[in-house]
Design an enzyme around this catalytic site. Structure first.
Site, PDB file in Angstrom:
ATOM      1  N   LYS A   1       0.838  -1.204   0.000  1.00 53.76           N
ATOM      2  CA  LYS A   1       0.000   0.000   0.000  1.00 53.76           C
ATOM      3  C   LYS A   1       0.872   1.254   0.000  1.00 53.76           C
ATOM      4  O   LYS A   1       1.936   1.261   0.624  1.00 53.76           O
ATOM      5  CB  LYS A   1      -0.848   0.056   1.284  1.00 53.76           C
ATOM      6  CG  LYS A   1      -2.010  -0.896   1.363  1.00 53.76           C
ATOM      7  CD  LYS A   1      -2.762  -0.721   2.692  1.00 53.76           C
ATOM      8  CE  LYS A   1      -3.861  -1.751   2.875  1.00 53.76           C
ATOM      9  NZ  LYS A   1      -4.986  -1.567   1.938  1.00 53.76           N
TER      10      LYS A   1
ATOM     11  N   ARG B   1     -10.418 -11.402   2.506  1.00 55.42           N
ATOM     12  CA  ARG B   1     -11.341 -12.439   2.026  1.00 55.42           C
ATOM     13  C   ARG B   1     -10.696 -13.818   2.069  1.00 55.42           C
ATOM     14  O   ARG B   1     -11.400 -14.819   2.163  1.00 55.42           O
ATOM     15  CB  ARG B   1     -11.822 -12.071   0.608  1.00 55.42           C
ATOM     16  CG  ARG B   1     -10.733 -12.006  -0.424  1.00 55.42           C
ATOM     17  CD  ARG B   1     -11.133 -11.205  -1.663  1.00 55.42           C
ATOM     18  NE  ARG B   1     -11.140  -9.768  -1.402  1.00 55.42           N
ATOM     19  CZ  ARG B   1     -11.505  -8.841  -2.276  1.00 55.42           C
ATOM     20  NH1 ARG B   1     -11.912  -9.188  -3.481  1.00 55.42           N
ATOM     21  NH2 ARG B   1     -11.472  -7.561  -1.954  1.00 55.42           N
TER      22      ARG B   1
HETATM   23  N1  BES Z   1      -7.956  -3.619   4.783  1.00 58.05           N
HETATM   24  C1  BES Z   1      -8.221  -3.219   3.448  1.00 58.05           C
HETATM   25  C2  BES Z   1      -9.526  -2.467   3.287  1.00 58.05           C
HETATM   26  C3  BES Z   1      -9.638  -1.131   3.991  1.00 58.05           C
HETATM   27  C4  BES Z   1      -9.369   0.029   3.299  1.00 58.05           C
HETATM   28  C5  BES Z   1     -10.069  -1.076   5.290  1.00 58.05           C
HETATM   29  C6  BES Z   1      -9.492   1.245   3.927  1.00 58.05           C
HETATM   30  C7  BES Z   1     -10.184   0.150   5.911  1.00 58.05           C
HETATM   31  C8  BES Z   1      -9.907   1.305   5.221  1.00 58.05           C
HETATM   32  C9  BES Z   1      -8.285  -4.426   2.537  1.00 58.05           C
HETATM   33  O1  BES Z   1      -7.483  -5.490   2.901  1.00 58.05           O
HETATM   34  C10 BES Z   1      -7.847  -4.001   1.183  1.00 58.05           C
HETATM   35  O2  BES Z   1      -6.719  -3.635   1.060  1.00 58.05           O
HETATM   36  N2  BES Z   1      -8.745  -4.047   0.213  1.00 58.05           N
HETATM   37  C11 BES Z   1      -8.462  -3.681  -1.123  1.00 58.05           C
HETATM   38  C12 BES Z   1      -9.035  -4.741  -2.037  1.00 58.05           C
HETATM   39  C13 BES Z   1      -8.496  -4.701  -3.440  1.00 58.05           C
HETATM   40  C14 BES Z   1      -7.018  -4.983  -3.452  1.00 58.05           C
HETATM   41  C15 BES Z   1      -9.250  -5.722  -4.273  1.00 58.05           C
HETATM   42  C16 BES Z   1      -9.107  -2.332  -1.393  1.00 58.05           C
HETATM   43  O3  BES Z   1     -10.189  -2.056  -0.884  1.00 58.05           O
HETATM   44  O4  BES Z   1      -8.486  -1.547  -2.093  1.00 58.05           O
HETATM   45 MN    MN Z   2      -5.498  -5.337   2.193  1.00 56.17          MN
END
Ligand code: BES
Ligand code: MN
Ligand code: ZN
Length: 486
Positions: free
Chosen positions: A264, A338
């Protein structure tokens, strides 16, 4: 934690809070009739003050009036809006903040109103929450609120239930606010063990990497593989005698989410210690259900892992074999939630065979894109289950909004190399994540609900009973819903 006591009698406290409500069009607000009325002199003075105080009676409005030498010597006028539970909840939170320099306050409430007391107590206990790792610089806070009622015994159970609900919400906030350097998976499991230790009626099993490997939890192992802190699966069971319904709760427990190899950027990573808020909420709700002795069996599963970047981290393009045998291809290691949920859900469906399955997860950033800061996204095939959950959460002061499990997007889950593609980047992020999870619900497909609660798990500002940081979202609503199951 702030102490709340129910007291009867008409003593003249030093600091007295009187509730007020809106007066209607153009009329000034009015005093709310209370079970124990203030003295006639105090009532007359408060009534005379109201037009001049520039108050509207809106929930959470508060004004202090000094009466040097008087009894009481401080009079507070507190808006409770419609006087429903939500109004009293906002009022309680406002009082906790405005009264922070007092040591003790007395408040009058309407007679016989359980919802007012519940709202007031939860508002006070949640609005006064603070998280600090050290007490250096901590200011003394309001220590005690006495609630004036005619029959304390008649309201004791209501107050006790509100206290359990607030305590468990505060526990979920504490766990979620804790820095990730402390709360690795084993630490989280230890916290659960500590909380369940004095309750022989709660059963806890914690699986470590070896057991997870022996039993085939490939998703949890893949996500946890990049960290020196190995993954865990917490299984906490509340099994009251005579329970007719068995609910499994699953909560995403990523103790830190770097995104893994698909790392990230800085702004997106800075709050990722909160990525276990789902696990915190389901554990706290289960502890609360046990404390309240709710007559429903609850098994809570918290798959815990740290999603790190290292030579042992899983890679984009890897194929993962989940519990029960379904495989998934992941092309983005940041879609890790997931993967751990899929294992836990498949385990629940195959081995625990519950009546209902509900999962809570900080699953996608898309939750906030679609619904803003305060609503979770609710997914369920079953209209009754969705309606029941929404009603309970709304009553408890937690918001969710139902979203579509649109089959149109199923084609996004197609993979050339595995049963499922877990991280298609073609839009509809929250919906597609829910569709992926649905593949692991087996014959519980119609008895499953998924709450994507990334957005409401955290608050950037002080808002009603929410303080800055973790909100403990889900604990109150789940407890309310569980209390309706028999
Ligand atoms: N933990 C994150 C989601 C999240 C984002 C929680 C902001 C709280 C605040 C999750 O693991 C994630 O990174 N999701 C991705 C999914 C994508 C890679 C398909 C997302 O939402 O960008
Ligand atoms: Mn994530
Ligand atoms: Zn995550």
């Amino acid at each position: 934690m702030l102490a709340i006591r129910l007291v009867s009698g008409s003593t003249r406290p030093d600091a007295l809070v009187l509730p007020i409500r809106p007066g209607g069009s153009d009329a000034p607000p009015a005093l709310v009739p209370t079970a124990v009325p203030p003295g006639d002199d105090v009532r007359a003075e408060a009534t005379a003050l109201l037009p001049a105080a520039r108050l509207t009676g809106a929930a959470g409005e508060i004004r202090e009036h000094l009466r040097p030498g008087g009894a009481p010597s401080r009079l507070w006028l507190l808006g409770v809006g419609d006087g429903d539970e939500a109004g009293w909840r906002s009022a309680g939170a406002a009082l906790a903040r405005a009264g922070k320099d007092e040591t003790q306050i007395t408040i009058s409430v309407p007679g016989g109103s359980e919802s007012a007391l519940r709202g007031l107590a939860e508002g006070l206990l949640l609005g006064s929450y603070r998280f600090r790792l050290t007490e250096a610089g901590a200011r003394p806070a309001l220590a005690r609120v006495d609630v004036l009622v005619t029959d304390p015994d008649a309201l004791a159970d209501t107050l006790a239930a509100a206290r359990v609900t607030a305590e468990m919400t505060r526990l979920a906030r504490d766990l979620t606010n804790t820095p990730s350097s402390t709360k690795h998976p084993a630490w989280f499991a230890d916290q659960v063990a500590g909380a369940a230790a004095d309750r022989p009626d709660l059963h806890l099993r914690v699986r470590g990497p070896e057991e997870l490997s022996a039993e085939g939890f490939g998703g949890i192992l893949a996500v946890g593989g990049g960290s020196v802190q190995g993954p865990r699966l917490v299984e906490l069971d509340w099994r009251p005698a005579g329970a007719r319904t068995h609910v499994v709760l699953v909560g995403k427990g990523i103790t830190f989410d770097t995104g893994g190899i698909s790392i990230k950027p800085v702004p997106a990573m800075k709050l990722m210690r909160k990525d276990m808020a789902g696990a915190a909420a389901v554990v706290a709700a289960t502890l609360g259900a046990a404390a309240l002795r709710l007559p429903v069996r609850i098994t809570t599963l918290a798959p815990l892992a740290e999603n790190m970047v290292s030579g042992s981290a899983f890679r984009p393009g890897d194929v993962i074999r989940h519990y029960g045998g379904l495989t998934s291809e992941s092309t983005n290691s940041d879609a890790e939630g997931r993967l751990v949920l899929a294992d836990a859900m498949a385990y629940a469906v195959r081995e625990l065979k519950p009546d209902l399955l509900v999962d809570l997860a900080t699953l996608t950033g898309a939750n906030a894109v679609a619904l803003g800061k305060r609503h979770a996204a609710l997914y369920a095939e079953n209209d009754d289950l969705a309606a029941d959950l929404l009603a309970a959460m709304t009553a408890a002061g937690e918001w969710a909004w139902r979203m579509p499990l649109a089959d149109d997007y199923l084609e996004y889950l197609a993979s050339d190399v595995a049963d499922l593609h877990s991280s298609p980047a073609r839009g509809a992020g929250s919906v597609v994540a829910a569709l992926f999870l649905r593949e692991f619900t087996g014959d519980l497909r119609d008895r499953w609900a998924h709450l994507d609660m990334s957005a409401p798990s955290w608050s950037d500002d002080v808002h009603g009973e929410l303080t800055r940081g973790a909100t403990g979202w889900g604990v109150r609503g789940l407890l309310r819903w569980l209390a309706t199951l028999g």
